[in-house]
Design a protein around this motif. Structure first.
Motif, PDB file in Angstrom:
ATOM      1  N   TYR A 111       0.846  -1.198   0.000  1.00  0.00           N
ATOM      2  CA  TYR A 111       0.000   0.000   0.000  1.00  0.00           C
ATOM      3  C   TYR A 111       0.886   1.255   0.000  1.00  0.00           C
ATOM      4  CZ  TYR A 111       0.866  -0.134   5.083  1.00  0.00           C
ATOM      5  OH  TYR A 111       1.439  -0.177   6.318  1.00  0.00           O
ATOM      6  N   SER A 112       0.391   2.299  -0.718  1.00  0.00           N
ATOM      7  CA  SER A 112       1.134   3.568  -0.822  1.00  0.00           C
ATOM      8  C   SER A 112       0.156   4.730  -0.693  1.00  0.00           C
ATOM      9  CB  SER A 112       1.890   3.641  -2.146  1.00  0.00           C
ATOM     10  OG  SER A 112       0.976   3.586  -3.230  1.00  0.00           O
ATOM     11  N   SER A 113       0.634   5.836  -0.167  1.00  0.00           N
ATOM     12  CA  SER A 113      -0.201   7.031   0.020  1.00  0.00           C
ATOM     13  C   SER A 113       0.272   8.120  -0.951  1.00  0.00           C
ATOM     14  CB  SER A 113      -0.112   7.504   1.470  1.00  0.00           C
ATOM     15  OG  SER A 113       1.236   7.827   1.799  1.00  0.00           O
ATOM     16  N   SER A 114      -0.205   9.333  -0.701  1.00  0.00           N
ATOM     17  CA  SER A 114       0.129  10.433  -1.610  1.00  0.00           C
ATOM     18  C   SER A 114       1.604  10.793  -1.567  1.00  0.00           C
ATOM     19  CB  SER A 114      -0.728  11.665  -1.257  1.00  0.00           C
ATOM     20  OG  SER A 114      -0.512  12.028   0.108  1.00  0.00           O
TER      21      SER A 114
ATOM     22  N   TYR B 122      -7.170  -9.506   5.927  1.00  0.00           N
ATOM     23  CA  TYR B 122      -6.190  -8.761   6.709  1.00  0.00           C
ATOM     24  C   TYR B 122      -6.742  -7.361   6.989  1.00  0.00           C
ATOM     25  CZ  TYR B 122      -1.638  -7.164   8.362  1.00  0.00           C
ATOM     26  OH  TYR B 122      -0.615  -6.699   9.142  1.00  0.00           O
ATOM     27  N   THR B 123      -6.363  -6.796   8.142  1.00  0.00           N
ATOM     28  CA  THR B 123      -6.803  -5.454   8.521  1.00  0.00           C
ATOM     29  C   THR B 123      -5.603  -4.512   8.542  1.00  0.00           C
ATOM     30  OG1 THR B 123      -8.630  -6.329   9.831  1.00  0.00           O
ATOM     31  CG2 THR B 123      -7.914  -4.068  10.295  1.00  0.00           C
ATOM     32  N   LEU B 124      -5.647  -3.474   7.673  1.00  0.00           N
ATOM     33  CA  LEU B 124      -4.613  -2.438   7.658  1.00  0.00           C
ATOM     34  C   LEU B 124      -5.006  -1.321   8.623  1.00  0.00           C
ATOM     35  CD1 LEU B 124      -3.939  -2.174   3.820  1.00  0.00           C
ATOM     36  CD2 LEU B 124      -2.378  -3.092   5.552  1.00  0.00           C
ATOM     37  N   VAL B 125      -4.022  -0.763   9.304  1.00  0.00           N
ATOM     38  CA  VAL B 125      -4.259   0.326  10.264  1.00  0.00           C
ATOM     39  C   VAL B 125      -3.596   1.601   9.716  1.00  0.00           C
ATOM     40  CG1 VAL B 125      -3.959   1.119  12.633  1.00  0.00           C
ATOM     41  CG2 VAL B 125      -4.379  -1.317  12.157  1.00  0.00           C
ATOM     42  N   PHE B 126      -4.418   2.644   9.451  1.00  0.00           N
ATOM     43  CA  PHE B 126      -3.922   3.917   8.930  1.00  0.00           C
ATOM     44  C   PHE B 126      -4.140   5.015   9.989  1.00  0.00           C
ATOM     45  CE2 PHE B 126      -5.517   1.652   5.106  1.00  0.00           C
ATOM     46  CZ  PHE B 126      -4.298   1.471   4.480  1.00  0.00           C
ATOM     47  N   PRO B 127      -3.342   6.086   9.925  1.00  0.00           N
ATOM     48  CA  PRO B 127      -3.599   7.223  10.826  1.00  0.00           C
ATOM     49  C   PRO B 127      -4.905   7.915  10.431  1.00  0.00           C
ATOM     50  CG  PRO B 127      -1.831   7.746   9.298  1.00  0.00           C
ATOM     51  CD  PRO B 127      -2.116   6.303   9.119  1.00  0.00           C
TER      52      PRO B 127
ATOM     53  N   TYR C 126      -5.072   5.941  -0.433  1.00  0.00           N
ATOM     54  CA  TYR C 126      -4.097   4.847  -0.506  1.00  0.00           C
ATOM     55  C   TYR C 126      -4.438   3.949  -1.688  1.00  0.00           C
ATOM     56  CZ  TYR C 126      -3.091   6.110   4.356  1.00  0.00           C
ATOM     57  OH  TYR C 126      -2.764   6.763   5.504  1.00  0.00           O
ATOM     58  N   ASN C 127      -3.360   3.451  -2.346  1.00  0.00           N
ATOM     59  CA  ASN C 127      -3.496   2.410  -3.364  1.00  0.00           C
ATOM     60  C   ASN C 127      -2.987   1.094  -2.762  1.00  0.00           C
ATOM     61  OD1 ASN C 127      -4.577   3.965  -5.493  1.00  0.00           O
ATOM     62  ND2 ASN C 127      -2.536   4.830  -5.893  1.00  0.00           N
ATOM     63  N   VAL C 128      -3.825   0.016  -2.838  1.00  0.00           N
ATOM     64  CA  VAL C 128      -3.505  -1.261  -2.180  1.00  0.00           C
ATOM     65  C   VAL C 128      -3.576  -2.391  -3.203  1.00  0.00           C
ATOM     66  CG1 VAL C 128      -4.118  -2.866  -0.346  1.00  0.00           C
ATOM     67  CG2 VAL C 128      -4.458  -0.405  -0.016  1.00  0.00           C
ATOM     68  N   SER C 129      -2.585  -3.302  -3.141  1.00  0.00           N
ATOM     69  CA  SER C 129      -2.612  -4.523  -3.962  1.00  0.00           C
ATOM     70  C   SER C 129      -2.057  -5.679  -3.129  1.00  0.00           C
ATOM     71  CB  SER C 129      -1.805  -4.345  -5.255  1.00  0.00           C
ATOM     72  OG  SER C 129      -0.449  -4.059  -4.948  1.00  0.00           O
ATOM     73  N   VAL C 130      -2.307  -6.963  -3.584  1.00  0.00           N
ATOM     74  CA  VAL C 130      -1.910  -8.176  -2.850  1.00  0.00           C
ATOM     75  C   VAL C 130      -1.221  -9.129  -3.812  1.00  0.00           C
ATOM     76  CG1 VAL C 130      -2.676 -10.117  -1.432  1.00  0.00           C
ATOM     77  CG2 VAL C 130      -3.861  -7.910  -1.275  1.00  0.00           C
ATOM     78  N   ALA C 131      -0.146  -9.793  -3.321  1.00  0.00           N
ATOM     79  CA  ALA C 131       0.559 -10.802  -4.127  1.00  0.00           C
ATOM     80  C   ALA C 131       0.833 -12.022  -3.256  1.00  0.00           C
ATOM     81  CB  ALA C 131       1.867 -10.238  -4.673  1.00  0.00           C
ATOM     82  N   GLY C 132       0.790 -13.238  -3.874  1.00  0.00           N
ATOM     83  CA  GLY C 132       1.114 -14.467  -3.160  1.00  0.00           C
ATOM     84  C   GLY C 132       2.610 -14.741  -3.180  1.00  0.00           C
TER      85      GLY C 132
ATOM     86  N   LEU D  78      -8.263   3.355  -1.543  1.00  0.00           N
ATOM     87  CA  LEU D  78      -8.930   3.665  -0.286  1.00  0.00           C
ATOM     88  C   LEU D  78      -8.872   5.184  -0.086  1.00  0.00           C
ATOM     89  CD1 LEU D  78      -7.350   0.862   1.945  1.00  0.00           C
ATOM     90  CD2 LEU D  78      -9.554   0.805   0.759  1.00  0.00           C
ATOM     91  N   VAL D  79     -10.040   5.835   0.011  1.00  0.00           N
ATOM     92  CA  VAL D  79     -10.122   7.298   0.144  1.00  0.00           C
ATOM     93  C   VAL D  79     -10.708   7.619   1.516  1.00  0.00           C
ATOM     94  CG1 VAL D  79     -11.104   9.426  -0.763  1.00  0.00           C
ATOM     95  CG2 VAL D  79     -10.413   7.589  -2.333  1.00  0.00           C
ATOM     96  N   TYR D  80      -9.976   8.390   2.314  1.00  0.00           N
ATOM     97  CA  TYR D  80     -10.438   8.812   3.635  1.00  0.00           C
ATOM     98  C   TYR D  80     -10.450  10.364   3.649  1.00  0.00           C
ATOM     99  CZ  TYR D  80      -9.149   4.006   4.511  1.00  0.00           C
ATOM    100  OH  TYR D  80      -9.031   2.649   4.437  1.00  0.00           O
ATOM    101  N   LYS D  81     -11.666  11.018   3.748  1.00  0.00           N
ATOM    102  CA  LYS D  81     -11.807  12.479   3.683  1.00  0.00           C
ATOM    103  C   LYS D  81     -13.072  12.878   4.443  1.00  0.00           C
ATOM    104  CE  LYS D  81     -14.414  12.252  -0.632  1.00  0.00           C
ATOM    105  NZ  LYS D  81     -14.521  12.694  -2.038  1.00  0.00           N
ATOM    106  N   GLU D  82     -13.212  14.268   4.686  1.00  0.00           N
ATOM    107  CA  GLU D  82     -14.455  14.737   5.284  1.00  0.00           C
ATOM    108  C   GLU D  82     -15.587  14.503   4.284  1.00  0.00           C
ATOM    109  OE1 GLU D  82     -11.776  16.609   4.994  1.00  0.00           O
ATOM    110  OE2 GLU D  82     -11.176  17.352   6.974  1.00  0.00           O
ATOM    111  N   PRO D  83     -16.769  14.327   4.784  1.00  0.00           N
ATOM    112  CA  PRO D  83     -17.864  13.974   3.865  1.00  0.00           C
ATOM    113  C   PRO D  83     -18.347  15.177   3.057  1.00  0.00           C
ATOM    114  CG  PRO D  83     -18.703  14.215   6.094  1.00  0.00           C
ATOM    115  CD  PRO D  83     -17.221  14.347   6.197  1.00  0.00           C
ATOM    116  N   PRO D  84     -18.888  14.953   1.868  1.00  0.00           N
ATOM    117  CA  PRO D  84     -19.543  16.025   1.122  1.00  0.00           C
ATOM    118  C   PRO D  84     -20.842  16.427   1.840  1.00  0.00           C
ATOM    119  CG  PRO D  84     -18.994  14.156  -0.278  1.00  0.00           C
ATOM    120  CD  PRO D  84     -18.832  13.716   1.112  1.00  0.00           C
ATOM    121  N   VAL D  85     -21.448  17.525   1.336  1.00  0.00           N
ATOM    122  CA  VAL D  85     -22.684  18.004   1.950  1.00  0.00           C
ATOM    123  C   VAL D  85     -23.818  17.065   1.595  1.00  0.00           C
ATOM    124  CG1 VAL D  85     -21.950  20.392   1.900  1.00  0.00           C
ATOM    125  CG2 VAL D  85     -23.179  19.449  -0.063  1.00  0.00           C
TER     126      VAL D  85
END
Length: 734
Positions: free
Chosen positions: A596-599, A613-618, A624-630, A645-652
């Motif tokens: 996973y990578s952020s801005s 799996y559960t990822l923990v972000f601040p 975030y862009n997330v991918s999985v490999a075996g 994965l987009v985490y932001k304040e909500p729109p109106v």
């Protein structure tokens, strides 16, 4: 607790029984268990390991298979829904048994050939009435018995007054164990007469009278009432000679004080020795000299009965082949080594007779000496192995295998009169190998001893062709495969397996059910050729197949999806799911790596062995862009398509509608779209005039008690874990 337990003894067909009965325990579905043992346990509980009869639905049962005369202790318990109740109080009873022997048994002489036997009833009747008595004795080597219901019996016409008598008691079970019965016989007369040979008697006595007698006067009568009188002194032997052989004499002796000692019968011995019995063979051995082969045959026999016949001084051995020859042994030994030439017939008849003086007794039954072995009997058991290249042959030696031990067997094999192979063995079976498939063979087996060989026993057998076994092969991973071969074939026995060759350079043994072959190269095609075996023997069964091992790099992970999103005071917990990649041609991943990578452009990794799996972000605005490999060992498969994965304040909120009437306002709205991956947790409604701020989780609200003719500004904002949406205002004049 079971009450009213009662025990009744019984018998059936000579077997002892105990019948247990009790009163009914109230309740439905009640069954009973009867516990019994010769170990007393306690009054309220049976010992461990006790016998029992369970599942009884009535109020009685009969115990069988019990020992006679044995005390058994009984407990009964009721059982409801599988739970046993309290044991009944212990009771005991002793089973019926055979009676003990009669007591105080006495034997009294009545005449020269009769006795009176008396007794008293036994001390132990076995719990049953005494039904009678049986007196056992032997006469002329045979068992005789007399049955009576009295406590005495008179036995007449005895050939010997010194016969041993054994009286036993009888009840409904049986009679006294003979080992417990008293053996009695008539007190031996002090007067004795012995026939030492065919012409002589010896008379003697030992005086036990309180008033000693000087002598007895004995009269000896022959069949013609010719009398010989002789005086016999105590503790001395007197000889009566010049008697006739094999003649009966009656001896009547009278003491000098007038007392009669009694009468004795005796017959002088025969001059001719009795017949030889139990002539039998001992070991035989074969010997050779320059010109001849001969056998030394050991013979042994029992000495003839000398009770009524003179004892042999020597023995005569008669040997017959085409003609008979007679030879005389030295001395009276009852064994002899007979030397015989091995003629073409190799078969003799031998008998033996005793000889005393010039009198030769009758010859014994002859025995046959046969030195030519019989042909073996070839067996055809159903499990005898016949394959495409071998034939198993089994045989037994004939019961008439001759009088020399079998040393070995010769096996000769021919095909269409052409010699194929020959072998010798000491075993009773052999496997003839290196034969051709689908070919008929004639097999001959002969027995061989030290002198010669038997005639041949012959059998014809045909080898089989090769059969194809059923099975399948599949890759397990990049270095191993699974080989499954069916064992359902008549050629395979309990110890079956297959020897398999992979690409002609790897050899492994495969069980006939399932096995795994490892240590192979990845992504490699193997040609498999397997041959069936029973133990160490190859069978004509094969299996062929091809298989390609898997590629060691795992296949691409698919279907990465978002799960639940949860937040804490400082973090965002994002659950992800994905499907196991295809393993048909690739290794199964040992674990998975989440990228996973952020801005900021930095890529991070985390590992798991699960498909979730559960990822923990601040807790902040971020994408975030997330991918999985075996991963399998050091090998990493291609990454899955990434998810964002987009985490932001909500729109109106959308479609806010305000309606008013008198002093009330009703506001409704629809949830915002494009909220990202943080859920809406609620809504805030503000109106400016009174600075009132309302919180709700619904999509509408009512506001009352407003001031007429007043302008209000209302704002509706969505809320998530990161904050509130941008403010929009709506005016209403009331």
């Amino acid at each position: 607790k079971v009450q009213g337990v009662n025990i009744t003894r019984g018998i059936s067909n000579g077997s002892v029984l105990l019948t247990i009965s009790w009163t009914t325990v109230p309740g439905s579905g009640i069954t009973y268990t009867v516990w019994y043992s010769s170990n007393c346990g306690t009054t309220t509980e049976p010992p461990s390991g006790v016998l029992n009869v369970s599942g009884i639905t009535g109020t009685s049962t009969t115990l069988s298979g019990l020992a006679q005369g044995t005390t058994y202790y009984i407990w009964v318990s009721a059982v409801s829904s599988g739970v046993p109740g309290t044991y009944s109080m212990r009771l005991s009873e002793t089973t019926y048994s055979e009676p003990s022997a009669p007591v105080n048994v006495t034997v009294t002489q009545m005449t020269c050939s009769s006795v009176n036997i008396t007794w008293y009833p036994p001390a132990n009747s076995g719990g049953l009435p005494i039904e009678g008595y049986i007196v056992f004795y032997e006469e002329d080597g045979r068992q005789v018995n007399i049955t009576t219901n009295m406590s005495f019996v008179i036995i007449t016409e005895l050939k010997s007054l010194q016969t041993t008598f054994k009286p036993v008691s009888v009840n409904a079970i049986g009679y006294t164990n003979e080992n417990e019965s008293e053996t009695v016989k008539l007190k031996e007369s002090e007067l004795k007469v012995v026939s030492t040979n065919s012409t002589t008697l010896i008379i003697s006595y030992h005086d036990v009278n309180t008033i000693p007698l000087e002598k007895y006067e004995c009269e000896v009568y022959d069949g013609n009432l010719t009398t010989t009188t002789i005086n016999v002194t105590a503790d001395q032997e007197e000889t009566v000679g010049s008697l006739q052989p094999n003649t009966s004499y009656l001896i009547w002796c009278t003491g000098y004080n007038g007392s009669t000692e009694g009468c004795l019968d005796i017959t002088t011995k025969s001059q001719v020795p009795d017949v030889i019995r139990n002539l039998r063979k001992e070991t035989a051995s074969v010997h050779k000299n320059n010109t001849n082969i001969y056998v030394v045959q050991g013979l042994i026999w029992d000495a003839p009965n000398s009770e009524k016949h003179d004892q042999p001084e020597v023995y005569v051995v008669k040997t017959c082949e085409e003609n008979c020859t007679i030879l005389e042994t030295e001395g009276s030994h009852t064994e002899y080594n007979l030397t015989l030439p091995l003629s073409p017939l190799m078969k003799y008849s031998v008998s033996v007779a005793g000889k005393s003086g010039k009198n030769t007794g009758p010859f014994s039954d002859s025995i046959t000496l046969d030195y030519k072995p019989a042909a073996p009997v070839i067996l055809e058991p159903p499990n005898a192995m016949i394959t495409c290249q071998s034939i198993e042959v089994q045989w037994n030696q004939s019961k008439s295998s001759g009088d020399l031990p079998i040393l070995m067997y010769n096996i000769a094999v021919r095909s269409q009169s052409t010699f194929v192979t020959e072998e010798n063995t000491t075993m009773n079976s052999t496997v003839i190998s290196n034969l051709l498939p689908n070919t008929s063979y004639t097999i001959q087996v002969r027995s061989i001893n030290a002198a010669t060989s038997s005639e041949a026993t012959e059998i014809n057998k045909t080898t089989t062709g090769r059969d194809m076994a059923e099975g399948n092969v599949k890759p397990l991973n990049s270095s191993s495969i699974s080989i499954v071969i069916s064992k359902n074939h008549t050629m395979l026995l309990n110890s079956q397996y297959f020897k398999c060759h992979l690409n002609n350079n790897i050899t492994v043994n495969i069980s006939a059910t399932k096995d795994e072959v490892s240590g192979l190269s990845s992504n490699t095609t193997y040609s498999i050729h397997c041959i069936g075996y029973n133990g160490i023997r190859e069978v004509c069964l094969e299996f062929n197949s091809n298989v390609t091992t898997k590629f060691e790099v795992p296949e691409r992970v698919n279907n990465v999806t978002k799960g639940t999103t949860e937040t804490t005071k400082n973090s965002i917990n994002q659950t992800l799911y994905w499907s196991e990649p295809s393993t048909s041609a690739n290794d199964v991943p040992k674990y998975y790596t989440i990228y996973y990578s952020s801005s900021n452009g930095i890529t991070l990794e985390e590992n798991t062995t699960d498909l979730v799996y559960t990822l923990v972000f601040p807790l902040k605005n971020e994408t975030y862009n997330v991918s999985v490999a075996g991963r399998s060992g050091q090998h990493i498969g291609p990454r899955s398509d990434h998810i964002t994965l987009v985490y932001k304040e909500p729109p109106v909120p959308l479609e806010v509608i305000i309606t008013g009437k008198a002093c009330d306002v009703y506001i409704s709205w629809k949830p915002p779209t494009d909220i990202g991956d943080l859920p809406i947790t609620g809504y805030v409604i503000e109106h400016s005039t009174t600075s009132i701020k309302l919180n709700t989780t619904t999509l509408n609200v009512s506001i009352s008690q407003l001031i007429p003719k007043t302008k209000y500004t209302f704002r509706v904002k969505a809320v998530n874990a990161l904050g509130e949406s941008f403010v929009h205002g709506y005016e209403l004049y009331n």
